[in-house]
Design a protein around this motif. Structure first.
Motif, short mmCIF file in Angstrom:
data_model
loop_
_atom_site.label_atom_id
_atom_site.label_comp_id
_atom_site.label_asym_id
_atom_site.label_seq_id
_atom_site.Cartn_x
_atom_site.Cartn_y
_atom_site.Cartn_z
N LEU A 51 58.73 54.74 53.33
CA LEU A 51 59.21 54.49 54.68
C LEU A 51 59.69 55.78 55.35
O LEU A 51 59.49 55.99 56.55
CB LEU A 51 60.32 53.44 54.67
N LEU A 52 60.30 56.66 54.58
CA LEU A 52 60.73 57.96 55.10
C LEU A 52 59.51 58.77 55.57
O LEU A 52 59.53 59.39 56.63
CB LEU A 52 61.53 58.72 54.06
N LYS A 53 58.44 58.74 54.79
CA LYS A 53 57.22 59.44 55.19
C LYS A 53 56.64 58.84 56.47
O LYS A 53 56.21 59.58 57.36
CB LYS A 53 56.18 59.38 54.07
N TRP A 54 56.63 57.52 56.55
CA TRP A 54 56.15 56.88 57.78
C TRP A 54 57.02 57.29 58.96
O TRP A 54 56.51 57.55 60.06
CB TRP A 54 56.14 55.36 57.64
N SER A 55 58.33 57.34 58.75
CA SER A 55 59.24 57.75 59.82
C SER A 55 58.92 59.16 60.30
O SER A 55 58.97 59.45 61.49
CB SER A 55 60.70 57.68 59.34
#
Length: 139
Positions: A51-55
């Motif tokens: 999710l951090l990468k998507w963010s």
């Protein structure tokens, strides 16, 4: 929206479409196949590192969806206030009120779902802050 209502894969997919990012770029960024990207889009929840990468790639704070949810549906209790002093974990005040949070609170007030006193107590919102929101909303 509560935690059960957050379908993060669907929201990530929606944002990716808005950003018009090519699937090949996403595959390269995540070092995975297009099927893996589709699986993430279909997933109701995602690992926090993913999710951090998507963010990062979509330039959107997906974690904010969860923190807003905490502000709205998990007001601080007396036990939490008491235990924050003895905990070794960082403590974050719930003072990040986004437009969505403010609108939600004001809508409850306008619809008569909650009184000012209930909102102040249940959501730990300072009386002066609520008053400022009400005055601004009237303009």
């Amino acid at each position: 929206m509560n935690f059960k209502d957050i379908n993060i894969g669907l929201l990530v997919s929606k944002r990716a479409m808005e950003c018009n990012i090519d699937i090949s770029r996403l595959c390269k960024f995540f070092n995975c196949s297009s099927q893996d990207i589709s699986a993430m889009y279909d997933s109701k929840s995602l690992d926090s590192e993913i999710l951090l990468k998507w963010s990062r790639i979509l330039e959107y704070d997906f974690f904010r969806l969860y923190s807003q949810n905490l502000i709205l549906y998990s007001p601080i209790s007396a036990d939490v206030k008491k235990n924050k002093e003895s905990s070794g974990m960082p403590y974050f005040r719930k003072n990040i009120y986004t437009k969505e949070v403010i609108d939600f609170i004001l809508e409850m007030l306008e619809n008569g779902e909650k009184t000012k006193g209930q909102i102040i107590e249940e959501y730990n919102i300072p009386k002066t802050t609520l008053h400022k929101w009400i005055v601004k909303n009237r303009k």
